[in-house]
Enzyme design. Structure first.
Site, PDB file in Angstrom:
ATOM      1  N   ASP A  28       0.841  -1.191   0.000  1.00 37.73           N
ATOM      2  CA  ASP A  28       0.000   0.000   0.000  1.00 37.73           C
ATOM      3  C   ASP A  28       0.884   1.251   0.000  1.00 37.73           C
ATOM      4  OD1 ASP A  28      -3.200   0.592   1.020  1.00 37.73           O
ATOM      5  OD2 ASP A  28      -1.741   2.218   1.223  1.00 37.73           O
ATOM      6  N   ASN A  83     -12.853  -2.668   2.450  1.00 42.53           N
ATOM      7  CA  ASN A  83     -13.711  -1.500   2.602  1.00 42.53           C
ATOM      8  C   ASN A  83     -14.632  -1.493   1.380  1.00 42.53           C
ATOM      9  OD1 ASN A  83     -12.389  -0.684   4.959  1.00 42.53           O
ATOM     10  ND2 ASN A  83     -10.824   0.388   3.783  1.00 42.53           N
ATOM     11  N   GLY A  89     -15.187   3.708   3.849  1.00 47.54           N
ATOM     12  CA  GLY A  89     -13.795   4.121   3.677  1.00 47.54           C
ATOM     13  C   GLY A  89     -13.167   3.703   2.372  1.00 47.54           C
ATOM     14  N   GLN A  90     -13.956   3.126   1.440  1.00 40.96           N
ATOM     15  CA  GLN A  90     -13.367   2.763   0.146  1.00 40.96           C
ATOM     16  C   GLN A  90     -13.060   4.022  -0.654  1.00 40.96           C
ATOM     17  OE1 GLN A  90     -15.685   0.044  -2.303  1.00 40.96           O
ATOM     18  NE2 GLN A  90     -14.022  -0.204  -3.785  1.00 40.96           N
ATOM     19  N   SER A  91     -11.827   4.116  -1.134  1.00 35.09           N
ATOM     20  CA  SER A  91     -11.423   5.287  -1.923  1.00 35.09           C
ATOM     21  C   SER A  91     -10.954   4.911  -3.317  1.00 35.09           C
ATOM     22  CB  SER A  91     -10.319   6.069  -1.198  1.00 35.09           C
ATOM     23  OG  SER A  91      -9.185   5.251  -0.992  1.00 35.09           O
ATOM     24  N   HIS A  96     -10.223  -4.613  -3.577  1.00 38.99           N
ATOM     25  CA  HIS A  96      -8.904  -4.925  -3.014  1.00 38.99           C
ATOM     26  C   HIS A  96      -9.052  -5.362  -1.575  1.00 38.99           C
ATOM     27  CE1 HIS A  96      -9.723  -0.599  -2.559  1.00 38.99           C
ATOM     28  NE2 HIS A  96      -9.075  -0.670  -1.393  1.00 38.99           N
ATOM     29  N   LEU A  97      -8.303  -6.399  -1.241  1.00 38.13           N
ATOM     30  CA  LEU A  97      -8.268  -6.910   0.131  1.00 38.13           C
ATOM     31  C   LEU A  97      -7.042  -6.322   0.818  1.00 38.13           C
ATOM     32  CD1 LEU A  97      -9.459  -8.895   2.234  1.00 38.13           C
ATOM     33  CD2 LEU A  97      -8.028 -10.682   1.232  1.00 38.13           C
ATOM     34  N   HIS A  98      -7.256  -5.601   1.917  1.00 38.90           N
ATOM     35  CA  HIS A  98      -6.136  -5.097   2.718  1.00 38.90           C
ATOM     36  C   HIS A  98      -5.636  -6.221   3.627  1.00 38.90           C
ATOM     37  CE1 HIS A  98      -6.792  -0.614   2.212  1.00 38.90           C
ATOM     38  NE2 HIS A  98      -8.029  -1.010   1.962  1.00 38.90           N
TER      39      HIS A  98
END
Ligand code: DGP
Length: 110
Positions: A28, A83, A89-91, A96-98
């Site tokens: 990230d 997210n 909080g998705q931007s 995508h998996l954090h």
């Protein structure tokens, strides 16, 4: 083409920590923990819900990649998060998996 599509396609030079026909993982840009990796499908889906509806095999591979990466990095505890939607909080609107680790995490999340 979205930013994560460009990363997955190799248009933006990126060190992949995991790579397969369907999935890539990379650090990230704005890490929230000592280990913070994004695991994404190469194909564009807006969020995890769209991915789950369309391609359960790739969704499953994201979790398998998280398990492999956590083991490789020696993370004894970690958090994995999708997210989903701006209010969560998705931007970046490419699923995508954090994978976050290397520090304690509070619950409930903020
Ligand atoms: P989210 O807020 O859940 O949509 O997470 C998006 C994450 O993506 C955020 O932690 C920052 C990261 N990010 C955004 N743009 C880039 C980029 O161009 N490269 C990398 N490596 N990460 C990015």
């Amino acid at each position: 083409m979205c930013i994560f599509c460009k990363i997955a396609a190799g248009e933006i030079p990126t060190n992949f920590l995991y790579e397969s026909a369907r999935v890539v993982a990379f650090k990230d840009l704005d890490p929230q923990a000592p280990a913070h990796i994004l695991i994404i499908p190469r194909q564009h889906f807006e969020n995890a819900a769209e991915l789950a509806a369309a391609d359960s095999a790739t969704l499953s591979e994201l979790f398998g990649a998280a398990r492999e990466l956590a083991a490789t990095l020696g993370l004894d505890g970690y958090r994995i998060t999708f997210n989903t939607g701006a209010s969560a909080g998705q931007s970046v609107f490419h699923a995508h998996l954090h994978l976050l680790g290397g520090r304690p995490f509070a619950w409930p999340p903020g």
